[in-house]
Scaffold this motif. Structure first.
Motif, PDB file in Angstrom:
ATOM      1  N   GLN A 172       0.846  -1.189   0.000  1.00 23.22           N
ATOM      2  CA  GLN A 172       0.000   0.000   0.000  1.00 23.22           C
ATOM      3  C   GLN A 172       0.887   1.247   0.000  1.00 23.22           C
ATOM      4  O   GLN A 172       1.878   1.326   0.723  1.00 23.22           O
ATOM      5  N   ARG A 173       0.544   2.212  -0.838  1.00 16.65           N
ATOM      6  CA  ARG A 173       1.278   3.477  -0.864  1.00 16.65           C
ATOM      7  C   ARG A 173       0.272   4.611  -0.847  1.00 16.65           C
ATOM      8  O   ARG A 173      -0.729   4.577  -1.576  1.00 16.65           O
ATOM      9  N   TYR A 174       0.516   5.584   0.018  1.00 13.33           N
ATOM     10  CA  TYR A 174      -0.405   6.718   0.098  1.00 13.33           C
ATOM     11  C   TYR A 174       0.356   8.020  -0.109  1.00 13.33           C
ATOM     12  O   TYR A 174       1.493   8.162   0.323  1.00 13.33           O
ATOM     13  N   VAL A 175      -0.311   8.955  -0.762  1.00 17.50           N
ATOM     14  CA  VAL A 175       0.269  10.267  -0.987  1.00 17.50           C
ATOM     15  C   VAL A 175      -0.545  11.270  -0.191  1.00 17.50           C
ATOM     16  O   VAL A 175      -1.776  11.231  -0.203  1.00 17.50           O
ATOM     17  N   GLY A 181      -5.858  19.678   2.829  1.00 20.09           N
ATOM     18  CA  GLY A 181      -5.037  18.668   2.186  1.00 20.09           C
ATOM     19  C   GLY A 181      -5.844  17.711   1.332  1.00 20.09           C
ATOM     20  O   GLY A 181      -7.073  17.744   1.324  1.00 20.09           O
ATOM     21  N   LEU A 182      -5.090  16.864   0.622  1.00 14.52           N
ATOM     22  CA  LEU A 182      -5.699  15.801  -0.167  1.00 14.52           C
ATOM     23  C   LEU A 182      -4.958  14.517   0.172  1.00 14.52           C
ATOM     24  O   LEU A 182      -3.788  14.550   0.554  1.00 14.52           O
ATOM     25  N   LEU A 183      -5.642  13.391   0.030  1.00 16.17           N
ATOM     26  CA  LEU A 183      -5.002  12.099   0.224  1.00 16.17           C
ATOM     27  C   LEU A 183      -5.267  11.253  -1.008  1.00 16.17           C
ATOM     28  O   LEU A 183      -6.396  11.190  -1.487  1.00 16.17           O
ATOM     29  N   ILE A 235       4.309  17.527  -0.704  1.00 17.17           N
ATOM     30  CA  ILE A 235       3.739  16.228  -1.008  1.00 17.17           C
ATOM     31  C   ILE A 235       4.676  15.140  -0.509  1.00 17.17           C
ATOM     32  O   ILE A 235       5.893  15.223  -0.700  1.00 17.17           O
ATOM     33  N   SER A 236       4.091  14.151   0.137  1.00 15.65           N
ATOM     34  CA  SER A 236       4.925  13.040   0.585  1.00 15.65           C
ATOM     35  C   SER A 236       4.253  11.732   0.194  1.00 15.65           C
ATOM     36  O   SER A 236       3.047  11.676  -0.045  1.00 15.65           O
ATOM     37  N   ILE A 237       5.032  10.675   0.150  1.00 14.08           N
ATOM     38  CA  ILE A 237       4.491   9.355  -0.131  1.00 14.08           C
ATOM     39  C   ILE A 237       5.032   8.383   0.903  1.00 14.08           C
ATOM     40  O   ILE A 237       6.217   8.420   1.242  1.00 14.08           O
ATOM     41  N   ALA A 238       4.117   7.554   1.462  1.00 19.37           N
ATOM     42  CA  ALA A 238       4.544   6.612   2.508  1.00 19.37           C
ATOM     43  C   ALA A 238       3.604   5.415   2.502  1.00 19.37           C
ATOM     44  O   ALA A 238       2.664   5.352   1.712  1.00 19.37           O
ATOM     45  N   ASP A 239       3.847   4.472   3.425  1.00 23.32           N
ATOM     46  CA  ASP A 239       3.067   3.241   3.451  1.00 23.32           C
ATOM     47  C   ASP A 239       1.681   3.424   4.064  1.00 23.32           C
ATOM     48  O   ASP A 239       0.776   2.649   3.792  1.00 23.32           O
ATOM     49  N   ALA A 282       1.355   8.227   8.234  1.00 22.88           N
ATOM     50  CA  ALA A 282       2.765   8.576   8.039  1.00 22.88           C
ATOM     51  C   ALA A 282       2.911   9.615   6.937  1.00 22.88           C
ATOM     52  O   ALA A 282       3.649  10.593   7.083  1.00 22.88           O
ATOM     53  N   ALA A 283       2.166   9.427   5.821  1.00 21.84           N
ATOM     54  CA  ALA A 283       2.267  10.379   4.726  1.00 21.84           C
ATOM     55  C   ALA A 283       1.836  11.764   5.189  1.00 21.84           C
ATOM     56  O   ALA A 283       2.454  12.774   4.861  1.00 21.84           O
TER      57      ALA A 283
END
Lengths: 499, 245
Positions: free
Chosen positions: A3-6, A105-107, A140-144, A148-149
């Motif tokens: 899984q990856r979330y931004v 924000g946006l996810l 913008i960040s990307i994480a599991d 965390a993102a």
């Protein structure tokens, strides 16, 4: 699959939005103000104002003293959710599931999407590049995990792309605010000297729960991935729209009619496949000289009946002015509702109010004389005669209360009672005769009085004593006396005619 | 049409009369073709059945008669027209109190009220409503109606089998219309129940001034307990039926 979330954080969402509309604000210290406990405070400030020390929550008067050339505008808190929703719909080009993350924000669920851009780095730099081009300052960040993102986008100094499996490690240096927890919990953590996530993440969980509550543990678990968090993705609105470009400009009424027929047929076919019906349709035409015009129709019930809609449009088609010619026709259905087809073949035995042909008749009538002219009446639970029925437009609306026994009410009721002159013998007896429109009516039989009090919660005034009377010719009337007999101001009225 | 010629010619004439009636647009109410032998007013019509799927005309001679006429029409709809459809009531203003409709046998929520101030629009609305097969009956309060307008309404109902009731003010000289019948309904003093004081059940004087292929007449009618009673024979000595137009 991993899984990856931004997480996208708009650092200056509000001020960026205003700057986009008034570009001169970009180079000025600029804040938005709003009321808070009887004073004006700063609701949002742009980057220049922040460098001058004006942050969200500063009192406006202080801000004006600190910066002399401060630009101030009124905040519009109602627009941001819609703005974020629009941005989330725009983000659907990067992932099928994008969600808004109030307030700023946006996810995005980027699982399985990033390889199309050539990796996580390229993916987020493409998104941030495009958003910056649109005028928004973003991190913008990307994480599991979502947690965390979110934390990394807002609090991490350093690379924003966290490789799979390193999410928890990246959180360790961040302050506790990064966990999306309540301000008073943050305060308590700070008092205890727990200024980083690393200083409490390994403490025994029962004692953490006892001191900081279940919510705190849950947020911690969401950030580390021990508890699964779900997105509420935005669903882009489907447009019910059909277009018909023309090779040659159309000038004739026949041509416009054919275009409308074609558009209606395709739109109704689509509505039929989706089991929907339209409540409102707009027929737009784009003229060669650049002018755009439109006509619209509304229906009482969801409809996908092309020939019925055509009839509704028919009365308005003569308003179209083709002038030099029309090059594009567009048919839109802005209001669409579910319409489950009825088994009209099997169940056509009793045709009451639920008949589709009746709804079509109402549409046709209201297109000429207006919808307000057509009414159905349902009982209202009021004794005051003028309020005893309520009008409704809907054919489906059912009785919620039963009709009062109607023998005591006149068939023909005057909208406003008319004053009459009366000879009445003694209090509470029906009158002996009355004069209405210059004619004397001798009363032979009478029933009453029926006292109806004012509904004091609706309006103030005297009560009415109603009498049903019959005159020498057999005509039956509904009379009432307003007020008590011994009052100075009592007056008699005629209010209706019985059958 | 070939018919066997038998000795009794009256049979042939009866059959031919029935054919003519059918060609003229007389049809009996849906599923309700049994003649109402017991009902004197229905006896006035061909086949002793109140004709549905046609237009009827009611004239008003005073403001008091509106309620009587309206109530009589409602009772006709409830007891003689076998219809489940909606009833459309068209008029320039809302005169009716909907809750007063129920004692005359029709639930008021089956009515749709249309208010149209413009007389031209009113006739158009009436015609459109009469054309709709989902409508059980149409009641329309017109100010005036020309022969052409009445013809249009009659043509509209022949297609849809809806029954139309046209209410219009009385005039000294009414123009002929294409309606099947012309009525006047007025009030009579009510009869006390067991000599008790107060107002009894309503009694109406129903005049059938004109009817195509039928027998005009006058009746006193009492509406009580959801049915018509005929309290006493009215005085018909000096009654002159209007000339058929």
């Amino acid at each position: 699959m991993q899984q990856r979330y931004v997480s996208i954080w708009f650092r200056y969402l509000a001020t960026d939005w205003f700057s986009l509309r008034q570009p001169q604000l970009k180079s000025l210290p600029f804040i938005l103000r709003g009321p808070d406990h009887n004073r004006m405070i700063v609701k949002a400030s742009n980057a220049i104002a922040e460098r001058a020390g004006i942050f969200k929550g500063t009192v406006l008067a202080d801000a004006r003293i600190a910066v002399s050339n401060l630009e101030v505008m009124d905040d519009r808190p109602d627009i941001y959710e819609r703005l974020l929703k629009r941005l989330a719909e725009w983000c659907i080009r990067f992932t099928p599931s994008a969600a808004i993350d109030l307030p700023d924000g946006l996810l995005l669920d980027a699982s399985g999407c990033t390889h199309l851009w050539g990796g996580d780095e390229a993916y987020i730099s493409d998104i941030s590049g495009r958003l910056k081009q649109r005028g928004y300052d973003v991190r913008i960040s990307i994480a599991d995990t979502i947690g965390a993102a979110w934390a990394i986008a807002r609090y991490r100094k350093g690379p924003m792309c966290i490789p799979p499996g390193h999410g928890t490690a990246a959180l360790l240096d961040l302050p506790p605010q990064a966990l999306r927890i309540e301000p008073d919990v943050i305060d308590r953590l700070r008092k205890l000297g727990l200024k980083k996530i690393s200083s409490f993440i390994n403490l025994p969980r029962p004692s953490l729960r006892r001191r900081f509550g279940v919510d705190f543990i849950q947020q911690l678990d969401k950030a580390t991935g021990q508890q699964i968090e779900r997105l509420q993705p935005v669903i882009p609105r489907e447009l019910y729209q059909e277009r018909l470009p023309c090779l040659e400009p159309i000038v004739s009424a026949t041509g416009i009619g054919i275009a409308l027929d074609q558009l209606l047929n395709t739109l109704c076919e689509r509505l039929r496949l989706e089991q929907k019906g339209l409540r409102k349709a707009i027929f737009k035409y784009y003229r060669v000289d650049g002018k755009v015009g439109s006509i619209d129709v509304g229906t009482n019930r969801p409809s996908r009946h092309a020939s019925h809609l055509r009839k509704l449009f028919d009365s308005k088609l003569d308003r179209i002015e083709p002038d030099m010619g029309i090059e594009l026709f567009v048919l839109e259905a802005p209001v669409v509702e579910d319409a489950i087809p009825e088994q009209d073949v099997l169940w056509n035995t009793s045709s009451g109010l639920n008949d589709i042909r009746l709804a079509e008749l109402i549409d046709k009538l209201s297109s000429r004389i207006g919808q307000d002219s057509i009414r159905r009446y349902l009982p209202a639970e009021h004794h005051w005669p003028e309020r005893s029925v309520k009008a409704t437009l809907s054919l489906e609306a059912d009785l919620v209360s039963s009709w009062l026994p109607g023998e005591l009410r006149p068939f023909h009721m005057l909208r406003t009672p008319e004053r009459i002159d009366v000879s009445a013998p003694i209090p509470d007896y029906p009158p002996m005769l009355f004069v209405y429109k210059g004619k004397v009516h001798e009363i032979r039989k009478a029933d009453g009085p029926e006292r109806i009090e004012q509904e004091w919660w609706q309006q103030k005034g005297e009560h009415r004593d109603y009498y049903r009377v019959e005159d020498q010719e057999g005509h039956r009337y509904w009379l009432f006396r307003l007020g008590h007999y011994n009052d100075k101001h009592f007056q008699w009225y005629l209010h209706g005619f019985f059958a | 049409m070939q018919r066997e010629v038998t000795g009794n010619k009256s049979h042939i004439i009866l059959a031919l009369r029935a054919d003519i009636l059918r060609l003229e647009g007389f049809r009996t109410a849906h599923g309700n073709s049994e003649p109402h032998v017991s009902d004197p007013i229905q006896q006035a019509f061909p086949g002793a059945v109140f004709p549905s799927g046609v237009t009827h005309e009611f004239v008003l001679s005073s403001i008091e008669n509106f309620s009587t006429t309206g109530a009589f029409i409602t009772t006709i709809i409830s007891s003689w027209l076998n219809t489940q459809g909606a009833i459309v009531w068209i008029g320039a203003e809302q005169k009716l109190l909907p809750s007063a409709l129920e004692p005359f046998g029709v639930p008021p929520d089956r009515f749709l009220f249309v208010r149209v101030a413009n007389e031209k629009d009113l006739l158009w609305v009436t015609e459109e409503a009469l054309k709709c097969p989902a409508v059980g009956a149409v009641v329309s309060e017109v100010k005036d109606m020309s022969f052409t307008a009445s013809r249009r309404l009659q043509l509209a109902v022949e297609e849809s089998r809806t029954t139309g009731f046209i209410i219009r003010p009385d005039r000294l000289k009414l123009p002929p219309t294409a309606c099947v019948s012309r009525w006047r309904v007025s009030q009579l003093p009510s009869e006390s129940i067991d000599n008790l004081p107060g107002i009894g059940f309503p009694i109406w004087k129903v005049e059938l001034l004109r009817v195509r292929n039928g027998q005009p007449g006058v009746w006193n009618v009492q509406w009580a307990d959801q049915q018509f009673n005929y309290p006493q024979a009215p005085d018909t000595k000096d009654y002159q039926p209007a000339k058929a137009g």
